[in-house]
Design a protein around this motif. Structure first.
Motif, PDB file in Angstrom:
ATOM      1  N   ILE A 356       0.765  -0.787  -0.203  1.00 19.67           N
ATOM      2  CA  ILE A 356      -0.389  -0.215  -0.098  1.00 19.67           C
ATOM      3  C   ILE A 356       0.595   1.139   0.220  1.00 19.67           C
ATOM      4  CG2 ILE A 356      -1.603   1.355   1.286  1.00 19.67           C
ATOM      5  CD1 ILE A 356      -3.066  -1.071   2.175  1.00 19.67           C
ATOM      6  N   ASN A 357       2.200   0.974   0.255  1.00 17.61           N
ATOM      7  CA  ASN A 357       2.920   2.697   1.560  1.00 17.61           C
ATOM      8  C   ASN A 357       3.262   2.791  -0.218  1.00 17.61           C
ATOM      9  OD1 ASN A 357       2.464   3.039   3.150  1.00 17.61           O
ATOM     10  ND2 ASN A 357       3.337   1.540   3.959  1.00 17.61           N
ATOM     11  N   TRP A 358       4.684   1.330  -0.992  1.00 14.63           N
ATOM     12  CA  TRP A 358       4.580   1.396  -2.481  1.00 14.63           C
ATOM     13  C   TRP A 358       3.063   2.065  -3.456  1.00 14.63           C
ATOM     14  CZ3 TRP A 358       9.457   2.138  -3.766  1.00 14.63           C
ATOM     15  CH2 TRP A 358      10.394   0.785  -2.911  1.00 14.63           C
ATOM     16  N   GLY A 359       2.771   2.273  -3.373  1.00 16.29           N
ATOM     17  CA  GLY A 359       1.339   3.028  -3.663  1.00 16.29           C
ATOM     18  C   GLY A 359       0.968   4.004  -3.901  1.00 16.29           C
ATOM     19  N   ALA A 360       1.056   4.681  -3.176  1.00 17.58           N
ATOM     20  CA  ALA A 360       1.177   5.912  -2.443  1.00 17.58           C
ATOM     21  C   ALA A 360       2.126   6.419  -2.588  1.00 17.58           C
ATOM     22  CB  ALA A 360       0.646   5.801  -0.725  1.00 17.58           C
ATOM     23  N   LEU A 361       3.413   5.642  -2.624  1.00 17.17           N
ATOM     24  CA  LEU A 361       4.670   6.255  -2.923  1.00 17.17           C
ATOM     25  C   LEU A 361       4.325   6.411  -5.023  1.00 17.17           C
ATOM     26  CD1 LEU A 361       7.796   7.371  -2.106  1.00 17.17           C
ATOM     27  CD2 LEU A 361       8.108   5.524  -2.825  1.00 17.17           C
ATOM     28  N   LEU A 362       3.825   6.040  -5.584  1.00 19.30           N
ATOM     29  CA  LEU A 362       3.814   5.993  -6.785  1.00 19.30           C
ATOM     30  C   LEU A 362       2.616   7.166  -7.280  1.00 19.30           C
ATOM     31  CD1 LEU A 362       3.836   4.689  -9.957  1.00 19.30           C
ATOM     32  CD2 LEU A 362       2.348   3.083  -8.859  1.00 19.30           C
ATOM     33  N   ASP A 363       1.591   7.233  -6.091  1.00 19.67           N
ATOM     34  CA  ASP A 363       0.694   8.090  -6.390  1.00 19.67           C
ATOM     35  C   ASP A 363       1.352   9.325  -6.968  1.00 19.67           C
ATOM     36  OD1 ASP A 363      -1.609   9.486  -6.612  1.00 19.67           O
ATOM     37  OD2 ASP A 363      -2.706   8.634  -4.717  1.00 19.67           O
ATOM     38  N   LEU A 364       2.675   9.618  -5.173  1.00 16.43           N
ATOM     39  CA  LEU A 364       3.217  11.018  -5.211  1.00 16.43           C
ATOM     40  C   LEU A 364       4.160  11.226  -6.361  1.00 16.43           C
ATOM     41  CD1 LEU A 364       2.731  12.963  -2.759  1.00 16.43           C
ATOM     42  CD2 LEU A 364       4.611  12.653  -1.822  1.00 16.43           C
ATOM     43  N   GLY A 365       4.927  10.197  -6.346  1.00 16.74           N
ATOM     44  CA  GLY A 365       5.895  10.395  -7.616  1.00 16.74           C
ATOM     45  C   GLY A 365       4.802  10.852  -9.536  1.00 16.74           C
TER      46      GLY A 365
END
Length: 473
Positions: A356-365
């Motif tokens: 989930i956190n990798w997805g959040a990082l992908l979202d922000l990036g």
């Protein structure tokens, strides 16, 4: 099997309804006050209020809680009580120091502000955190009615103190003091009710296992990253552009709080039901389909209404001085379609918070990577578009990894048949209604008739659920 599924649906909807109602009243009061301030205050003063209350306080409260709210909702109440019984004084002191540090930083951000005294933001933040944690604890204890009552009373008082401000009874500083006071009264009452539940618990104690502590850490990272993503554009722009222009951007990217609250309530209910024993891949996917079918019948018609009537809506809510917000709003609401599904519930239940956190990082990036070039190409509309695109990228990422864990095709996770016909039906009816009304009525009349037609369509689409509820109780 059919009866078991019916019971599951009734329990899921009951929990969702209570959690939605508990969170709805304060958010509705905040939204109502924000709309009133946008209409009645000068844009510069409204921009200052929005920076304090809507942006910075929300961000700092989420950082202060650091994942405790979703963490509590992920586990059964008995487990939370067991871990609380061994909560040490050292951890309590460290937690208080953490809150004091954040409160101090918040005060420093607004040091020298002429409209109010910055020190008042420290107790305001602490009270917000106190309410959030107490409310979440009572929700997992299923103390719905008591929590709902305090929520409604707080919302009424919140609206009342804003009325006092608009009638020049108190200053902006006095307004923040009054909000802090009513919040503290609610937090004290919630804490009293929570203490009674805690005392009644079995009293057994158990240290939190390492994997659970890791889950808490990952949930904290995710919670903070999502809040930062939600507000990062507003925080940055509030420092770069004038308060009046910031108010235009803020109104143009306003979220429909009812939808966010509804999805959050259903997501919390899903996690609680999974935690309490409704296990198994098949059951989890069925619950996602059930909630997806329900949400689509609300989200899709509302999306088309807001898209077609966006200028009417902005002028009616914020007055024509914010008409420039309409193009921003027309882009931003495309992210609303994602509200028809809870993309992270199964991942969170399976303790896949790192994914989930990798997805959040992908979202922000993705958002930040697109925002700068899009801004130079399209202006503020490009910033909004960048964040919408990144939301869809994130959603696909979560679906992909959920399907891998469940060993099923991605499309099987989505109730595609229902979504397709609801989307086509809603777009056709509401789009046709808009073009018909635009020829014969004024803006306000068109908005009222279009809204009435949308409500009727939603009720018709929800009628199978309403009838089933009356039959089964």
């Amino acid at each position: 099997m059919h009866e078991q599924g019916a019971v599951m649906k009734r329990t899921l909807f009951r929990r969702s309804a209570f959690i939605f109602a508990i969170r709805f009243f304060p958010i509705a009061a905040t939204t109502g006050a924000g709309i009133a301030f946008s209409r009645l205050l000068p844009p510069a003063l409204n921009g200052i209020y929005a920076r304090v209350w809507i942006v910075y306080t929300s961000v700092f409260a989420t950082i202060a809680c650091f994942g405790l709210v979703p963490f509590m909702l992920t586990h059964a109440a008995a487990s939370i009580d067991q871990w609380l019984h061994v909560w040490s004084k050292k951890r309590t002191i460290l937690s208080l120091l953490w809150l004091a540090l954040l409160a101090g930083l918040l005060v420093l951000f607004f040091r020298g502000q002429e409209s109010f005294q910055a020190w008042i933001l420290a107790p305001l933040l602490l009270v917000q955190v106190w309410q959030l944690l107490s409310e979440s604890y009572l929700i997992i204890q299923e103390q719905y009615l008591a929590t709902l009552t305090t929520s409604a009373l707080y919302a009424l008082a919140f609206i009342g103190v804003h009325v006092l401000f608009l009638n020049d009874v108190c200053s902006l500083n006095g307004l923040f003091l009054l909000i802090t006071t009513i919040g503290m009264m609610r937090a004290i009452l919630l804490s009293f009710l929570g203490r009674r539940c805690f005392i009644k618990s079995a009293g057994s104690s158990e240290k939190m296992p390492p994997e659970i502590r890791s889950q808490w850490l990952q949930l904290g990272i995710y919670d903070v990253s999502q809040m930062l993503f939600r507000w990062v554009d507003k925080v940055v722009l509030s420092a770069l552009i004038a308060p009046a222009l910031f108010a235009v951007y803020l109104n143009g990217t306003i979220e429909i709080p009812f939808l966010a609250t509804l999805l959050g309530a259903i997501g919390s209910s899903l996690l609680q039901q999974m935690a309490l024993g409704d296990k198994g891949p098949g059951n989890n996917v069925r619950m996602l389909h059930t909630t997806g079918n329900l949400l689509a019948r609300i989200v899709f018609p509302l999306f088309f209404f807001l898209f077609f009537f966006r200028e009417h809506f902005i002028v009616f809510v914020f007055t024509d001085k914010y008409l420039d917000s309409a193009p921003l709003f027309g882009i931003s609401i495309f992210a609303m379609l994602l509200r028809a599904y809870n993309f992270t519930s199964i991942l969170q239940h399976l303790n896949q918070v790192k994914r989930i956190n990798w997805g959040a990082l992908l979202d922000l990036g993705t958002a930040l990577g697109l925002a700068i070039p899009f801004y130079f190409l399209m202006g503020l509309e490009g910033v909004v578009l960048a964040f919408v695109i990144s939301s869809y990228v994130q959603a696909f990422y979560y679906l992909h990894h959920t399907a891998k864990l469940m060993h099923c095709p991605v499309l099987s996770l989505i109730p595609g048949r229902t979504w397709s016909w609801v989307l086509l039906l809603s777009g056709g009816i509401i789009g046709g209604l808009y073009f018909l009304l635009s020829f014969f009525n004024s803006d306000n009349t068109s908005l009222f008739l279009g809204g009435s037609g949308t409500v009727m369509l939603i009720l018709i689409l929800l009628s199978p659920y309403i009838i089933r509820r009356k039959i089964h109780g």
